[in-house]
Design a protein around this motif. Sequence first.
Motif, PDB file in Angstrom:
ATOM      1  N   ILE A   1      23.668  26.647  59.573  1.00 31.43           N
ATOM      2  CA  ILE A   1      25.029  26.635  59.044  1.00 31.43           C
ATOM      3  C   ILE A   1      26.000  26.463  60.205  1.00 31.43           C
ATOM      4  CG2 ILE A   1      26.788  28.052  57.900  1.00 31.43           C
ATOM      5  CD1 ILE A   1      24.354  29.478  56.519  1.00 31.43           C
ATOM      6  N   GLY A   2      26.872  25.488  60.087  1.00 31.10           N
ATOM      7  CA  GLY A   2      27.870  25.263  61.139  1.00 31.10           C
ATOM      8  C   GLY A   2      27.350  24.479  62.325  1.00 31.10           C
TER       9      GLY A   2
ATOM     10  N   TYR B   1      36.153  28.663  54.786  1.00 27.17           N
ATOM     11  CA  TYR B   1      36.549  27.545  53.931  1.00 27.17           C
ATOM     12  C   TYR B   1      36.160  27.861  52.502  1.00 27.17           C
ATOM     13  CZ  TYR B   1      38.049  24.670  57.753  1.00 27.17           C
ATOM     14  OH  TYR B   1      38.758  24.179  58.815  1.00 27.17           O
TER      15      TYR B   1
ATOM     16  N   SER C   1      27.474  16.383  53.784  1.00 30.29           N
ATOM     17  CA  SER C   1      27.390  17.567  54.624  1.00 30.29           C
ATOM     18  C   SER C   1      25.995  18.186  54.648  1.00 30.29           C
ATOM     19  CB  SER C   1      28.410  18.604  54.132  1.00 30.29           C
ATOM     20  OG  SER C   1      28.091  19.884  54.571  1.00 30.29           O
TER      21      SER C   1
ATOM     22  N   CYS D   1      25.437  21.266  54.216  1.00 28.44           N
ATOM     23  CA  CYS D   1      25.530  22.650  54.693  1.00 28.44           C
ATOM     24  C   CYS D   1      25.010  23.584  53.598  1.00 28.44           C
ATOM     25  CB  CYS D   1      26.972  23.003  55.040  1.00 28.44           C
ATOM     26  SG  CYS D   1      27.163  24.741  55.504  1.00 28.44           S
TER      27      CYS D   1
ATOM     28  N   THR E   1      25.713  26.531  52.919  1.00 27.55           N
ATOM     29  CA  THR E   1      26.696  27.416  52.288  1.00 27.55           C
ATOM     30  C   THR E   1      27.704  26.640  51.442  1.00 27.55           C
ATOM     31  OG1 THR E   1      28.034  27.401  54.306  1.00 27.55           O
ATOM     32  CG2 THR E   1      26.551  29.248  54.012  1.00 27.55           C
ATOM     33  N   LEU E   2      27.583  25.332  51.415  1.00 27.48           N
ATOM     34  CA  LEU E   2      28.386  24.527  50.484  1.00 27.48           C
ATOM     35  C   LEU E   2      27.457  24.161  49.332  1.00 27.48           C
ATOM     36  CD1 LEU E   2      30.878  22.907  49.651  1.00 27.48           C
ATOM     37  CD2 LEU E   2      30.080  21.048  51.110  1.00 27.48           C
TER      38      LEU E   2
ATOM     39  N   VAL F   1      31.859  27.456  48.186  1.00 28.44           N
ATOM     40  CA  VAL F   1      31.407  27.896  49.506  1.00 28.44           C
ATOM     41  C   VAL F   1      31.036  29.366  49.395  1.00 28.44           C
ATOM     42  CG1 VAL F   1      32.063  28.256  51.916  1.00 28.44           C
ATOM     43  CG2 VAL F   1      32.857  26.222  50.705  1.00 28.44           C
TER      44      VAL F   1
ATOM     45  N   CYS G   1      29.372  31.046  55.359  1.00 29.55           N
ATOM     46  CA  CYS G   1      30.182  30.001  56.001  1.00 29.55           C
ATOM     47  C   CYS G   1      30.715  30.542  57.319  1.00 29.55           C
ATOM     48  CB  CYS G   1      31.327  29.610  55.069  1.00 29.55           C
ATOM     49  SG  CYS G   1      32.617  28.645  55.883  1.00 29.55           S
ATOM     50  N   VAL G   2      30.485  29.813  58.376  1.00 23.75           N
ATOM     51  CA  VAL G   2      30.970  30.268  59.684  1.00 23.75           C
ATOM     52  C   VAL G   2      32.305  29.621  60.041  1.00 23.75           C
ATOM     53  CG1 VAL G   2      28.679  30.829  60.588  1.00 23.75           C
ATOM     54  CG2 VAL G   2      29.603  28.526  60.908  1.00 23.75           C
ATOM     55  N   GLY G   3      32.872  28.868  59.081  1.00 24.92           N
ATOM     56  CA  GLY G   3      34.179  28.265  59.310  1.00 24.92           C
ATOM     57  C   GLY G   3      34.166  27.191  60.369  1.00 24.92           C
ATOM     58  N   CYS G   4      33.092  26.399  60.381  1.00 27.12           N
ATOM     59  CA  CYS G   4      32.991  25.375  61.428  1.00 27.12           C
ATOM     60  C   CYS G   4      34.056  24.293  61.250  1.00 27.12           C
ATOM     61  CB  CYS G   4      31.598  24.760  61.439  1.00 27.12           C
ATOM     62  SG  CYS G   4      31.279  23.582  60.115  1.00 27.12           S
ATOM     63  N   GLY G   5      34.537  24.116  60.032  1.00 25.58           N
ATOM     64  CA  GLY G   5      35.619  23.156  59.796  1.00 25.58           C
ATOM     65  C   GLY G   5      35.150  21.829  59.259  1.00 25.58           C
ATOM     66  N   LEU G   6      33.831  21.636  59.152  1.00 28.72           N
ATOM     67  CA  LEU G   6      33.333  20.338  58.697  1.00 28.72           C
ATOM     68  C   LEU G   6      33.832  20.013  57.294  1.00 28.72           C
ATOM     69  CD1 LEU G   6      31.586  17.806  58.837  1.00 28.72           C
ATOM     70  CD2 LEU G   6      29.618  19.194  58.175  1.00 28.72           C
ATOM     71  N   CYS G   7      33.907  21.018  56.427  1.00 23.40           N
ATOM     72  CA  CYS G   7      34.350  20.744  55.059  1.00 23.40           C
ATOM     73  C   CYS G   7      35.730  20.088  55.062  1.00 23.40           C
ATOM     74  CB  CYS G   7      34.381  22.036  54.245  1.00 23.40           C
ATOM     75  SG  CYS G   7      32.733  22.590  53.797  1.00 23.40           S
TER      76      CYS G   7
HETATM   77  S1  SF4 Z   1      33.136  24.960  56.842  1.00 23.44           S
HETATM   78 FE1  SF4 Z   1      31.812  23.897  55.368  1.00 23.44          FE
HETATM   79  S2  SF4 Z   1      30.228  22.939  56.628  1.00 23.44           S
HETATM   80 FE2  SF4 Z   1      31.209  24.500  57.915  1.00 23.44          FE
HETATM   81  S3  SF4 Z   1      29.970  26.344  57.637  1.00 23.44           S
HETATM   82 FE3  SF4 Z   1      31.616  26.445  56.103  1.00 23.44          FE
HETATM   83  S4  SF4 Z   1      30.734  25.518  54.251  1.00 23.44           S
HETATM   84 FE4  SF4 Z   1      29.422  24.929  55.979  1.00 23.44          FE
END
Ligand code: SF4
Length: 741
Positions: A438-439, A649, A666, A668, A670-671, A688, A692-698
């Motif tokens: 994740i992330g 996210y 993605s 991911c 957690t999505l 989500v 989610c580690v809040g990587c920002g990809l979403c």
């Molecule tokens: S921001 Fe999106 S891609 Fe990133 S960890 Fe959270 S759900 Fe996954």
Amino acid sequence: MEVSFQKEIEQLRLGDGDTFHGEGILAITKALLQSGVSYIGGYQGAPVSHLLDVMVQAKSLVAELGVHVEACSNEASAAAMLGASIHYPVRGAVTWKSIVGTNVAADALANLASPGVTGGVLMVIGEDYGEGASVVQERTHAYAMKSTLLLLDPRPELATMVNMVEHAFAMSEASNMPAMMELRIRACHVRGSFNCRDNRRPAISALSPLSEPGRFDYGRLAHPPSTFRHEKLKIDERIPAARRYIVEHGLNELHEGEHRDIGIIVQGGLAPALLRSLQQFGLADAFGHSAIPLLVLNVTYPLVPEQVVAFAEGKRAVLVVEEGSPEYIEQEIATHLRRYALSTTSTTAATTAAPGTSSTTASTTAQTALHGKDMLPAAGELNTEAIMNGLLAFIERHLPQHEAGLVAAMLAATRERRTRAATQLDAALPARPPGFCIGCPERPVFSAIKLAQQEVGPVHIAADIGCHSFATFEPFSLGHSILGYGMSLASRAGVSPMMQRRVLSIMGDGGFWHNGLLTGVQSALFNGDDAVLLIFKNGYTSATGTQDIISTPGKRAKAEAGDKLASLTASDRTIEDTLAGLGVQWLRTVHSYRVAAMRDTLQEAMTTPFTGLKVIIAEGECQLERQRRVRPWLADLLKRGERVVRVKYGVDEDVCNGDHACMRLSGCPTLTLKDNPDPLKVDPVATVIDGCVGCGLCGENAHAATLCPSFYRAEVIQNPRWHERAVDAVRSLMLRLLQPA
Ligand code: SF4
Ligand code: SF4
């Protein structure tokens, strides 16, 4: 690497009278220290990474003993270290994952084995074979045969494994042959105990260095004409010496059994699975006593012909339990039995029987039926079920009086159940391949590659070994070939001249330093190739356990200060500087999570009129390592009552239109999906979940791919300041007022 091995290091300090409890690979590490090694080197890889990881952290222990530890840049450099033992009576050990690592080390190994060694040499080889393996399925045994190396395959019981390490060094010294010890995944992780001995301080070491180098001796060079003599020495002296050592020290185990007219020869590493299988037939007990005689080969190369013949003597049939293909051991045993039968037959015919043999022996050995791959699977792991199937065929043929009906029925039922389950589950469940964490910073780059291909068209992708190979699975399915660690750019050379569009080669920073810099980059520059290389600069050899490399971010800062913040922000341009120094003229560094910028850079690399090598560096730290570092730091801040902000996210379920384009871009974990709360809509909506580690990809994907505006970014503030509490109170009040009663 943020994982601490302090507990393991304490185990390595145990001495006479202590009992070690733990895993097989740590027991092997302890055995190396008990054997008085002067140096330990290697290249990480499952299932033996633990050995080097622990030693790299055991700085004070190795300093006390004077043992030098070298984290090598690849397996070839590890094997080359062993050259020290050609001249000096020092013991050395290295480790790597096989078969791939042995392939990389092969050149050095051949040149080591030719002159032979003086001090004992041991290679601890992770035999990554069978279910759970992550490399091509081949056998290390081939290298032992071709280069004349000792090959140990110890019974996976800690005391035996430790004993075999100590014997491996002594046998290496007695025979001048380098030794390899192959450890399967289960042998590395088996748990048990053994009685320790004190660690031995080596006589020659960093604490007691040599005053003079060894004398010049052309005969020790792997160079003609010395090599011609080396070949003869291998055959005339070294292998016979090794065989004598094996017999004199009882390294292979002979177990008598009631059914003396049949027998089983088994690789030491497979002995527990064989005993468990025999137990199902009522032919062994829980303590390892077998009713069928066993010859357990803790040394699988070289075999001792006299030992094999003596075991087969007087037996109607022998089964060889050997894993993988080709069946080297079975073929060698067949040769020894046949040669012996022929020699004794001719000797008997001449009425000059050899001492200790008789015409009866000759005839019975000649008539011993030899089974192996005719009853056992030629390919794949020999787990208990596979061995039981082979044993059933052997028992039905050569021990028909033994009741095996129940086992036959059980095996048939298992087969039937498996077939039924596979048919039903295949229809009901999707495959669950491994994927990025994740992330992970590599996921956004593959999203960008998908988007770039929409513009430039599909391109051939030369993939590589590493976490990024997960992109060959859904939802990306990107990568046409994997030719070895760090080989992607080199492998493209045969493809790109035939392609209208440029080929994209992908490599991790681990692969870049392991091999890719020379085999790929140097070659592409030298040939003036029109090539595109994407390097993931995540800072570690992540797939092998996140070991540090020369370009690990903030490596120096971490080492010097242990400062979490410093290491978070440190920047390292070792890869960029190296590439620029070699002459790469088109070089871009793009942050991994900036999907639109990465897409644009990829498009530019694919279409620019510049015809030389184009390199894109995707910079983003391995999320696994980042979380290992950041989580304890945040927990500490919270404990002290300090303010912590976490980014999350989410998906607005009222806006999500349910087309799931975000997931296809993605992957991911957690999505994911949840039922649509709108009773008028049937399609599930995206959501989500926790994790989610809040990587920002979403957010990046939604923007770069112009997805629906359902994603939102939220900041979770723990231990907020007074003004943040006040703002929150006002907002909550406004929401209550604006919402209908
Ligand atoms: S921001 Fe999106 S891609 Fe990133 S960890 Fe959270 S759900 Fe996954
Ligand atoms: S270990 Fe690191 S690089 Fe590998 S998948 Fe996980 S986050 Fe990505």
